[in-house]
Scaffold this motif. Structure first.
Motif, PDB file in Angstrom:
ATOM      1  N   GLU A  95       0.837  -1.206   0.000  1.00  0.00           N
ATOM      2  CA  GLU A  95       0.000   0.000   0.000  1.00  0.00           C
ATOM      3  C   GLU A  95       0.879   1.266   0.000  1.00  0.00           C
ATOM      4  OE1 GLU A  95      -3.141  -0.464   2.965  1.00  0.00           O
ATOM      5  OE2 GLU A  95      -3.356   1.737   2.889  1.00  0.00           O
ATOM      6  N   GLN A  96       1.824   1.297   0.923  1.00  0.00           N
ATOM      7  CA  GLN A  96       2.688   2.494   1.021  1.00  0.00           C
ATOM      8  C   GLN A  96       3.581   2.633  -0.205  1.00  0.00           C
ATOM      9  OE1 GLN A  96       4.816   2.548   4.734  1.00  0.00           O
ATOM     10  NE2 GLN A  96       3.007   3.116   5.885  1.00  0.00           N
ATOM     11  N   ASN A  97       4.005   1.481  -0.759  1.00  0.00           N
ATOM     12  CA  ASN A  97       4.868   1.528  -1.937  1.00  0.00           C
ATOM     13  C   ASN A  97       4.086   2.061  -3.138  1.00  0.00           C
ATOM     14  OD1 ASN A  97       7.497   1.055  -2.914  1.00  0.00           O
ATOM     15  ND2 ASN A  97       6.793  -0.779  -3.995  1.00  0.00           N
ATOM     16  N   LYS A 115       5.909  -5.292  -5.004  1.00  0.00           N
ATOM     17  CA  LYS A 115       5.922  -5.729  -3.607  1.00  0.00           C
ATOM     18  C   LYS A 115       6.983  -6.822  -3.470  1.00  0.00           C
ATOM     19  CE  LYS A 115       3.339  -7.879   0.020  1.00  0.00           C
ATOM     20  NZ  LYS A 115       2.344  -8.773   0.450  1.00  0.00           N
ATOM     21  N   CYS A 116       7.851  -6.686  -2.478  1.00  0.00           N
ATOM     22  CA  CYS A 116       8.872  -7.726  -2.289  1.00  0.00           C
ATOM     23  C   CYS A 116       9.384  -7.739  -0.854  1.00  0.00           C
ATOM     24  CB  CYS A 116      10.059  -7.473  -3.222  1.00  0.00           C
ATOM     25  SG  CYS A 116      11.329  -8.748  -3.103  1.00  0.00           S
ATOM     26  N   ASP A 117       9.528  -8.938  -0.309  1.00  0.00           N
ATOM     27  CA  ASP A 117      10.234  -9.083   0.965  1.00  0.00           C
ATOM     28  C   ASP A 117      11.690  -9.357   0.596  1.00  0.00           C
ATOM     29  OD1 ASP A 117      11.402  -9.822   3.323  1.00  0.00           O
ATOM     30  OD2 ASP A 117      10.006 -11.450   3.780  1.00  0.00           O
ATOM     31  N   LEU A 194      22.872   1.105   2.803  1.00  0.00           N
ATOM     32  CA  LEU A 194      22.636   1.829   4.045  1.00  0.00           C
ATOM     33  C   LEU A 194      23.189   1.007   5.200  1.00  0.00           C
ATOM     34  CD1 LEU A 194      20.956   4.571   4.546  1.00  0.00           C
ATOM     35  CD2 LEU A 194      20.963   3.648   2.257  1.00  0.00           C
ATOM     36  N   SER A 195      24.330   1.451   5.724  1.00  0.00           N
ATOM     37  CA  SER A 195      24.805   0.924   6.998  1.00  0.00           C
ATOM     38  C   SER A 195      24.272   1.902   8.034  1.00  0.00           C
ATOM     39  CB  SER A 195      26.329   0.818   7.006  1.00  0.00           C
ATOM     40  OG  SER A 195      26.799   0.368   8.252  1.00  0.00           O
ATOM     41  N   SER A 196      25.100   2.342   8.970  1.00  0.00           N
ATOM     42  CA  SER A 196      24.634   3.244  10.035  1.00  0.00           C
ATOM     43  C   SER A 196      25.869   3.614  10.864  1.00  0.00           C
ATOM     44  CB  SER A 196      23.640   2.478  10.907  1.00  0.00           C
ATOM     45  OG  SER A 196      23.422   3.149  12.121  1.00  0.00           O
ATOM     46  N   PRO A 243      24.337   6.832   8.437  1.00  0.00           N
ATOM     47  CA  PRO A 243      23.579   7.895   9.117  1.00  0.00           C
ATOM     48  C   PRO A 243      23.639   7.692  10.627  1.00  0.00           C
ATOM     49  CG  PRO A 243      22.194   6.649   7.567  1.00  0.00           C
ATOM     50  CD  PRO A 243      23.445   5.867   7.783  1.00  0.00           C
ATOM     51  N   PHE A 244      23.482   8.801  11.365  1.00  0.00           N
ATOM     52  CA  PHE A 244      23.331   8.685  12.821  1.00  0.00           C
ATOM     53  C   PHE A 244      21.842   8.526  13.098  1.00  0.00           C
ATOM     54  CE2 PHE A 244      22.975  10.843  17.089  1.00  0.00           C
ATOM     55  CZ  PHE A 244      23.401   9.740  17.797  1.00  0.00           C
ATOM     56  N   ILE A 245      21.099   9.616  13.226  1.00  0.00           N
ATOM     57  CA  ILE A 245      19.656   9.452  13.413  1.00  0.00           C
ATOM     58  C   ILE A 245      18.912  10.292  12.374  1.00  0.00           C
ATOM     59  CG2 ILE A 245      17.682   9.842  14.952  1.00  0.00           C
ATOM     60  CD1 ILE A 245      19.714   9.135  17.256  1.00  0.00           C
ATOM     61  N   VAL A 246      18.079   9.605  11.611  1.00  0.00           N
ATOM     62  CA  VAL A 246      17.261  10.279  10.602  1.00  0.00           C
ATOM     63  C   VAL A 246      15.820  10.240  11.119  1.00  0.00           C
ATOM     64  CG1 VAL A 246      16.590  10.334   8.179  1.00  0.00           C
ATOM     65  CG2 VAL A 246      18.849   9.461   8.816  1.00  0.00           C
ATOM     66  N   LEU A 250      11.916   5.337  12.512  1.00  0.00           N
ATOM     67  CA  LEU A 250      12.528   3.999  12.651  1.00  0.00           C
ATOM     68  C   LEU A 250      13.182   3.872  14.032  1.00  0.00           C
ATOM     69  CD1 LEU A 250      13.526   1.341  11.073  1.00  0.00           C
ATOM     70  CD2 LEU A 250      15.685   2.559  10.875  1.00  0.00           C
ATOM     71  N   CYS A 251      13.875   4.934  14.413  1.00  0.00           N
ATOM     72  CA  CYS A 251      14.554   4.966  15.698  1.00  0.00           C
ATOM     73  C   CYS A 251      13.553   5.581  16.706  1.00  0.00           C
ATOM     74  CB  CYS A 251      15.786   5.842  15.540  1.00  0.00           C
ATOM     75  SG  CYS A 251      16.789   5.880  16.965  1.00  0.00           S
ATOM     76  N   LYS A 252      13.046   4.738  17.601  1.00  0.00           N
ATOM     77  CA  LYS A 252      11.887   5.163  18.412  1.00  0.00           C
ATOM     78  C   LYS A 252      12.221   6.220  19.470  1.00  0.00           C
ATOM     79  CE  LYS A 252       8.896   2.190  16.600  1.00  0.00           C
ATOM     80  NZ  LYS A 252       9.799   1.770  15.514  1.00  0.00           N
TER      81      LYS A 252
HETATM   82  N1  LIG Z   1      16.230   6.346  10.494  1.00  0.00           N
HETATM   83  C1  LIG Z   1      17.433   6.303  11.084  1.00  0.00           C
HETATM   84  O1  LIG Z   1      17.663   6.951  12.134  1.00  0.00           O
HETATM   85  C2  LIG Z   1      18.550   5.479  10.490  1.00  0.00           C
HETATM   86  C3  LIG Z   1      19.839   5.609  11.013  1.00  0.00           C
HETATM   87  C4  LIG Z   1      20.863   4.833  10.484  1.00  0.00           C
HETATM   88  C5  LIG Z   1      20.600   3.964   9.455  1.00  0.00           C
HETATM   89  N2  LIG Z   1      19.318   3.854   8.960  1.00  0.00           N
HETATM   90  C6  LIG Z   1      19.076   2.861   7.912  1.00  0.00           C
HETATM   91  O2  LIG Z   1      18.438   3.481   6.809  1.00  0.00           O
HETATM   92  C7  LIG Z   1      17.561   2.544   6.179  1.00  0.00           C
HETATM   93  C8  LIG Z   1      16.185   3.164   6.000  1.00  0.00           C
HETATM   94  O3  LIG Z   1      15.699   3.564   7.259  1.00  0.00           O
HETATM   95  P1  LIG Z   1      14.367   4.429   7.431  1.00  0.00           P
HETATM   96  O4  LIG Z   1      14.570   5.253   8.630  1.00  0.00           O
HETATM   97  O5  LIG Z   1      13.985   5.063   6.161  1.00  0.00           O
HETATM   98  O6  LIG Z   1      13.308   3.266   7.791  1.00  0.00           O
HETATM   99  P2  LIG Z   1      11.724   3.277   7.643  1.00  0.00           P
HETATM  100  O7  LIG Z   1      11.198   2.338   8.657  1.00  0.00           O
HETATM  101  O8  LIG Z   1      11.190   4.668   7.641  1.00  0.00           O
HETATM  102  O9  LIG Z   1      11.492   2.666   6.189  1.00  0.00           O
HETATM  103  C9  LIG Z   1      11.924   1.373   5.902  1.00  0.00           C
HETATM  104  C10 LIG Z   1      11.139   0.822   4.724  1.00  0.00           C
HETATM  105  O10 LIG Z   1      11.653  -0.498   4.469  1.00  0.00           O
HETATM  106  C11 LIG Z   1      10.564  -1.382   4.276  1.00  0.00           C
HETATM  107  N3  LIG Z   1      10.943  -2.740   4.636  1.00  0.00           N
HETATM  108  C12 LIG Z   1      11.155  -3.231   5.872  1.00  0.00           C
HETATM  109  N4  LIG Z   1      11.416  -4.540   5.806  1.00  0.00           N
HETATM  110  C13 LIG Z   1      11.388  -4.874   4.491  1.00  0.00           C
HETATM  111  C14 LIG Z   1      11.570  -6.094   3.790  1.00  0.00           C
HETATM  112  N5  LIG Z   1      11.817  -7.234   4.425  1.00  0.00           N
HETATM  113  N6  LIG Z   1      11.477  -6.080   2.442  1.00  0.00           N
HETATM  114  C15 LIG Z   1      11.204  -4.933   1.776  1.00  0.00           C
HETATM  115  N7  LIG Z   1      10.998  -3.758   2.400  1.00  0.00           N
HETATM  116  C16 LIG Z   1      11.080  -3.735   3.737  1.00  0.00           C
HETATM  117  C17 LIG Z   1       9.457  -0.832   5.180  1.00  0.00           C
HETATM  118  O11 LIG Z   1       8.182  -1.289   4.784  1.00  0.00           O
HETATM  119  C18 LIG Z   1       9.639   0.675   5.028  1.00  0.00           C
HETATM  120  O12 LIG Z   1       8.858   1.177   3.971  1.00  0.00           O
HETATM  121  C19 LIG Z   1      17.576   1.296   7.056  1.00  0.00           C
HETATM  122  O13 LIG Z   1      18.458   0.352   6.519  1.00  0.00           O
HETATM  123  C20 LIG Z   1      18.105   1.802   8.374  1.00  0.00           C
HETATM  124  O14 LIG Z   1      18.742   0.790   9.133  1.00  0.00           O
HETATM  125  C21 LIG Z   1      18.310   4.604   9.442  1.00  0.00           C
END
Ligand SMILES: NC(=O)c1ccc[n+]([C@@H]2O[C@H](COP(=O)([O-])OP(=O)(O)OC[C@H]3O[C@@H](n4cnc5c(N)ncnc54)[C@H](O)[C@@H]3O)[C@@H](O)[C@H]2O)c1
Length: 322
Positions: A95-97, A115-117, A194-196, A243-246, A250-252
């Motif tokens: 849906e979101q995609n 759609k893909c896992d 994307l690492s972190s 990235p640190f925190i975006v 995702l980061c609660k």
């Molecule tokens: N947000 C941060 O603070 C942060 C920091 C460092 C690294 N990152 C990395 O950046 C990347 C993106 O993060 P984000 O904040 O945009 O996350 P997000 O949760 O906002 O988005 C992630 C997307 O990935 C999709 N997804 C999850 N599992 C999946 C799967 N098995 N198959 C296909 N799609 C899947 C989700 O449905 C979602 O749409 C991640 O790899 C995350 O580890 C994020």
């Protein structure tokens, strides 16, 4: 008889002396060339730091981004599309995609959604064939999809730990298996992962996540080296993002003591930094950019001193279970 042996000995020692001089000369020439190359690389890097460097065009490149339903992935899809790329959007959340793809099509961009896992190898390989048929060879692959459960190690169950590794690490291997061969065959392409910053330093509440992001870093570094040393001189580039925190949710429960140094970056800004790094062929970049340099300085210090500095900076993530 004695004279013959003497002559042979003289010839032998003359020959081995020549070999010694020859190999020392080669070693000195190698050393000289190494020094010139190192100085040139340092100057090039300083020049790039100040000027930024030229950015490759992405017009009509086929860019596949995973995790385009939300956050950084969605922003990447928008920004690549607005730069004239053909964007292929993969997400587990249909849906979101679909929403992302519709938004892009509405503004006249070329976008395809699937759609893909990404953790499911069979699905990835089957879908890759479909993308090749329907869109063409992917030339820029952004392995972005990831998850970040955040609590102390002993509160993670084994299913959760496996899931983190399936999505955050193994999926990168399946995506590479699907798309790297055509890049190598066509002798062009770019892989972004994307690492972190959690893949550079250990952080509490993120033990499996940190391990998964360190793994992505190792995968990208090693693959980059493997292709760099390949005799075929393959022109496929690799960029790792830390990235640190975006600010995507995702980061609660993130916290930071010095927001001017370690601020929570909006997804738009993060996506822009990622695309710029890819277009400039940077092999790694942190968001904010200063963090990788700061980490290199920290690594020079004794562990205890680095820990005191880390405690002073006092930034990280609280558990999502409390
Ligand atoms: N947000 C941060 O603070 C942060 C920091 C460092 C690294 N990152 C990395 O950046 C990347 C993106 O993060 P984000 O904040 O945009 O996350 P997000 O949760 O906002 O988005 C992630 C997307 O990935 C999709 N997804 C999850 N599992 C999946 C799967 N098995 N198959 C296909 N799609 C899947 C989700 O449905 C979602 O749409 C991640 O790899 C995350 O580890 C994020």
């Amino acid at each position: 008889m004695y004279i013959v042996v003497c002559c042979r000995n003289n010839l032998d020692s003359g020959g081995s002396m020549f070999l010694k001089v020859y190999s020392i000369t080669i070693l000195l020439l190698d050393l000289l060339s190494l020094i010139v190359k190192v100085i040139f690389a340092i100057l090039e890097s300083i020049f790039q730091t100040f000027t930024g460097g030229a950015e490759k065009s992405v017009v009509n490149e086929i860019v596949l981004v995973t995790g385009t339903g939300h956050g950084i992935g969605k922003e990447l899809a928008h920004q690549y599309a607005s730069l004239g790329a053909i964007v292929v959007c993969w997400d587990i959340n249909q849906e979101q995609n679909d929403e992302t793809v519709q938004e892009l099509r509405k503004i006249g961009c070329k976008a395809y959604g699937y759609k893909c896992d990404v953790a499911d190898r069979d699905s990835v390989l089957a879908l890759a064939l479909k993308v090749k048929e329907e869109v063409g060879d992917v030339t820029i692959l952004v392995n972005n999809a990831g998850i970040m459960p955040c609590h102390p190690l002993l509160q993670h169950n084994h299913q959760e730990i496996r899931k983190i590794f399936d999505i955050n690490v193994l999926a990168h291997f399946w995506m590479l298996e699907a798309f790297l061969p055509s890049m190598i065959q066509n002798n062009r392409g770019h892989v972004v992962a994307l690492s972190s910053m959690a893949g550079v330093m250990g952080l509490r509440n993120l033990v499996p996540y940190c391990a998964s992001k360190y793994a992505v870093r190792g995968l990208m570094d090693a693959l980059n080296e493997e292709l760099r040393e390949d005799a075929r001189q393959i022109e496929v580039k690799f960029t790792s993002i830390f990235p640190f925190i975006v600010d995507t949710g995702l980061c609660k429960k993130p916290y930071t003591r010095f927001p001017f140094l370690l601020n929570f970056v909006p997804a738009k800004k993060a996506a822009k930094a990622i695309i710029t790094a890819q277009r400039r062929n940077y092999s790694e970049v942190s968001i904010p950019g200063i963090l990788l340099h700061l980490n290199s300085v920290l690594r020079l210090l004794p562990l205890k001193a680095a820990q005191h500095l880390k405690d002073f900076i006092d930034s990280g993530v609280d558990s999502d279970t409390t």
